[in-house]
Design an enzyme around this catalytic site. Structure first.
Site, PDB file in Angstrom:
ATOM      1  N   LYS A  56     -10.798  -3.301  -2.649  1.00 17.71           N
ATOM      2  CA  LYS A  56     -11.797  -2.221  -2.612  1.00 17.71           C
ATOM      3  C   LYS A  56     -11.227  -0.948  -3.225  1.00 17.71           C
ATOM      4  CE  LYS A  56     -13.607  -3.083   1.793  1.00 17.71           C
ATOM      5  NZ  LYS A  56     -12.378  -3.038   2.569  1.00 17.71           N
ATOM      6  N   LYS A  88       0.832  -1.215   0.000  1.00 14.80           N
ATOM      7  CA  LYS A  88       0.000   0.000   0.000  1.00 14.80           C
ATOM      8  C   LYS A  88       0.857   1.252   0.000  1.00 14.80           C
ATOM      9  CE  LYS A  88      -4.391  -1.607   1.764  1.00 14.80           C
ATOM     10  NZ  LYS A  88      -5.461  -1.439   2.728  1.00 14.80           N
ATOM     11  N   LYS A 115      -4.536  -9.240  -5.603  1.00  9.90           N
ATOM     12  CA  LYS A 115      -5.854  -9.551  -5.043  1.00  9.90           C
ATOM     13  C   LYS A 115      -6.901  -8.500  -5.425  1.00  9.90           C
ATOM     14  CE  LYS A 115      -6.049  -7.214  -0.674  1.00  9.90           C
ATOM     15  NZ  LYS A 115      -6.946  -7.136   0.433  1.00  9.90           N
TER      16      LYS A 115
HETATM   17  N1  AQP Z   1      -9.319 -10.357  -2.604  1.00  7.09           N
HETATM   18  C1  AQP Z   1      -9.697 -10.898  -1.471  1.00  7.09           C
HETATM   19  N2  AQP Z   1      -9.935 -12.230  -1.392  1.00  7.09           N
HETATM   20  C2  AQP Z   1     -10.341 -12.797  -0.241  1.00  7.09           C
HETATM   21  N3  AQP Z   1     -10.550 -12.106   0.902  1.00  7.09           N
HETATM   22  C3  AQP Z   1     -10.342 -10.782   0.878  1.00  7.09           C
HETATM   23  N4  AQP Z   1     -10.472  -9.816   1.817  1.00  7.09           N
HETATM   24  C4  AQP Z   1     -10.118  -8.627   1.282  1.00  7.09           C
HETATM   25  N5  AQP Z   1      -9.774  -8.782  -0.007  1.00  7.09           N
HETATM   26  C5  AQP Z   1      -9.900 -10.109  -0.298  1.00  7.09           C
HETATM   27  C6  AQP Z   1     -10.927 -10.059   3.182  1.00  7.09           C
HETATM   28  O1  AQP Z   1     -12.008  -9.162   3.447  1.00  7.09           O
HETATM   29  C7  AQP Z   1     -11.973  -8.787   4.818  1.00  7.09           C
HETATM   30  C8  AQP Z   1     -12.113  -7.302   4.959  1.00  7.09           C
HETATM   31  O2  AQP Z   1     -11.047  -6.667   4.302  1.00  7.09           O
HETATM   32  P1  AQP Z   1     -10.586  -5.219   4.674  1.00  7.09           P
HETATM   33  O3  AQP Z   1     -11.736  -4.311   4.702  1.00  7.09           O
HETATM   34  O4  AQP Z   1      -9.727  -5.254   5.875  1.00  7.09           O
HETATM   35  O5  AQP Z   1      -9.756  -4.811   3.456  1.00  7.09           O
HETATM   36  P2  AQP Z   1      -8.412  -5.302   2.895  1.00  7.09           P
HETATM   37  O6  AQP Z   1      -8.024  -6.659   3.343  1.00  7.09           O
HETATM   38  O7  AQP Z   1      -7.406  -4.234   3.093  1.00  7.09           O
HETATM   39  O8  AQP Z   1      -8.785  -5.445   1.390  1.00  7.09           O
HETATM   40  P3  AQP Z   1      -9.689  -4.648   0.446  1.00  7.09           P
HETATM   41  O9  AQP Z   1     -11.115  -5.040   0.606  1.00  7.09           O
HETATM   42  O10 AQP Z   1      -9.172  -4.883  -0.879  1.00  7.09           O
HETATM   43  O11 AQP Z   1      -9.627  -3.129   0.839  1.00  7.09           O
HETATM   44  P4  AQP Z   1      -8.526  -2.025   0.554  1.00  7.09           P
HETATM   45  O12 AQP Z   1      -8.343  -1.917  -0.920  1.00  7.09           O
HETATM   46  O13 AQP Z   1      -9.157  -0.789   1.134  1.00  7.09           O
HETATM   47  O14 AQP Z   1      -7.297  -2.457   1.253  1.00  7.09           O
HETATM   48  C9  AQP Z   1     -10.665  -9.309   5.398  1.00  7.09           C
HETATM   49  O15 AQP Z   1     -10.946 -10.462   6.173  1.00  7.09           O
HETATM   50  C10 AQP Z   1      -9.854  -9.672   4.189  1.00  7.09           C
HETATM   51  O16 AQP Z   1      -9.025 -10.782   4.458  1.00  7.09           O
END
Ligand code: AQP
Length: 350
Positions: free
Chosen positions: A209, A125, A206
């Site tokens: 969001k 990030k 991956k």
């Molecule tokens: N691509 C993914 N595949 C499987 N699980 C995923 N998670 C996130 N992306 C994937 C799981 O969703 C939960 C919540 O995630 P988060 O809100 O903590 O966000 P993150 O892991 O940082 O990933 P995001 O959704 O892509 O958000 P951004 O882009 O804002 O960082 C967690 O349990 C995560 O494992």
């Protein structure tokens, strides 16, 4: 039965306590759903569940205030729509409970910098940011506070969060070592299928969001049937024809589509491959995956649209969740302050 037995019947064993969080940092996507939220809903009867919308985490990267406020509510609505039941689980917003920030600071003071600099998510990030804020580095310390404050036994997460969970365990053990037994050392629970859903446009990374605005990257949970069909039709694959699971990075796109299909249908890998034995190529694969995704997400989207029409009810549910969570967190953080040697006047005791 002795007199004591009849007056004090054996207490049923405590159900394992589960805590997990999600950032209101954008549109929830299929990765969030298959890697986390779907499982959260499934364990509500056997476990004592706390689910948290982690807005303090979201501001580790820049957010527009009005958008963040809206996304906090819309994330809550999406979790309820995906089956999180506020009667059985505690659903709350992280910033409504001050103890998270207090406990985070105490943990920051016992966490070596080197532990944080090793985190893969920080490295990824921070590469995307022009200027990197300290909060992005200390993010997993706050995550440890979220989990340890509630004595969670289990943390259901996607594969991307394994390393952060290890760090929460290290922090719990370090605090227990320095100040005496205080925290439960939690364990990560990662689903077998769907643990890492990859970007449809870039299966080497991956689904995320913060990239979900990029055309063709994600299936968002609120997407229409047609949008889902379009996103899957465009999914990056390779020049081959074989529809099989594979660790070959060249075939990551097909592997991702099969993983999505497997996580939704709950079939074995063999059964999944058998379903595509007669497919005429990747076009057929994409069509079939799109249809199972549409069937899975349609009821979630419809319920989400319904819930978003009644923000007062949504706020009421989050208020109830915050009250329950606050009672647990305030008691725990008071004990932590006592251990580290803070003087707590009577009027500040919970
Ligand atoms: N691509 C993914 N595949 C499987 N699980 C995923 N998670 C996130 N992306 C994937 C799981 O969703 C939960 C919540 O995630 P988060 O809100 O903590 O966000 P993150 O892991 O940082 O990933 P995001 O959704 O892509 O958000 P951004 O882009 O804002 O960082 C967690 O349990 C995560 O494992």
């Amino acid at each position: 039965m002795s007199q004591q037995d009849s007056t004090h019947p054996a207490q049923p064993p405590r159900r394992p306590r589960v805590l997990s969080g999600i950032q209101p940092s954008g549109h929830l996507h299929l990765g969030n759903y298959l890697g986390a939220v779907k499982r959260w809903a499934q364990v509500q009867d056997e476990k004592e569940c706390l689910y948290c919308i982690v807005d303090l985490h979201a501001i580790t990267v820049e957010q527009e205030p009005e958008k963040l406020r809206h996304q906090t509510r819309s994330t809550a609505a999406m979790l309820l729509a995906a089956g999180i039941d506020p009667q059985r689980s505690t659903l709350f917003v992280q910033s409504h409970i001050r103890a998270h920030a207090e406990c985070c600071w105490i943990f920051t003071c016992i966490t070596p910098l080197g532990w944080l600099e090793r985190m893969t998510q920080f490295k990824t990030k921070s590469r995307r940011q022009q200027s990197v804020q300290a909060g992005l580095l200390t993010y997993p310390v706050l995550q440890a506070a979220d989990i340890l404050l509630y004595d969670a036994d289990e943390v259901p997460v996607g594969d991307d969060q394994r390393q952060h969970l290890e760090l929460s365990r290290d922090i719990a053990q370090r605090f227990n070592h320095l100040y005496g037994e205080t925290f439960v050392v939690p364990k990560a629970v990662v689903p077998e299928a769907g643990a890492r859903v990859m970007g449809l446009d870039d299966p080497a990374n991956k689904m995320s969001k913060s990239q979900s605005h990029v055309r063709g990257h994600a299936v968002r949970l609120e997407d229409s049937d047609d949008e889902i069909r379009r996103a899957l039709r465009r999914a990056v694959t390779d020049s081959g024809r074989e529809i099989r699971f594979s660790d070959d990075p060249e075939r990551a796109g097909v592997n991702n589509l099969l993983t999505i299909y497997q996580a939704i249908t709950d079939k074995s890998r063999e059964a999944v491959e058998a379903d595509f034995a007669d497919a005429r190529g990747y076009g057929d694969l994409k069509k079939t995956v799109a249809e199972v995704v549409i069937e899975e997400l349609r009821p979630v989207r419809e319920e989400y649209e319904h819930l978003m029409k009644d923000p007062a009810e949504l706020d009421r549910q989050l208020g109830i969740g915050a009250e329950r969570a606050r009672a647990l967190a305030e008691t725990k953080v008071a004990a932590v302050k006592e251990k580290v040697g803070f003087w707590v006047p009577d009027e500040l005791k919970p």
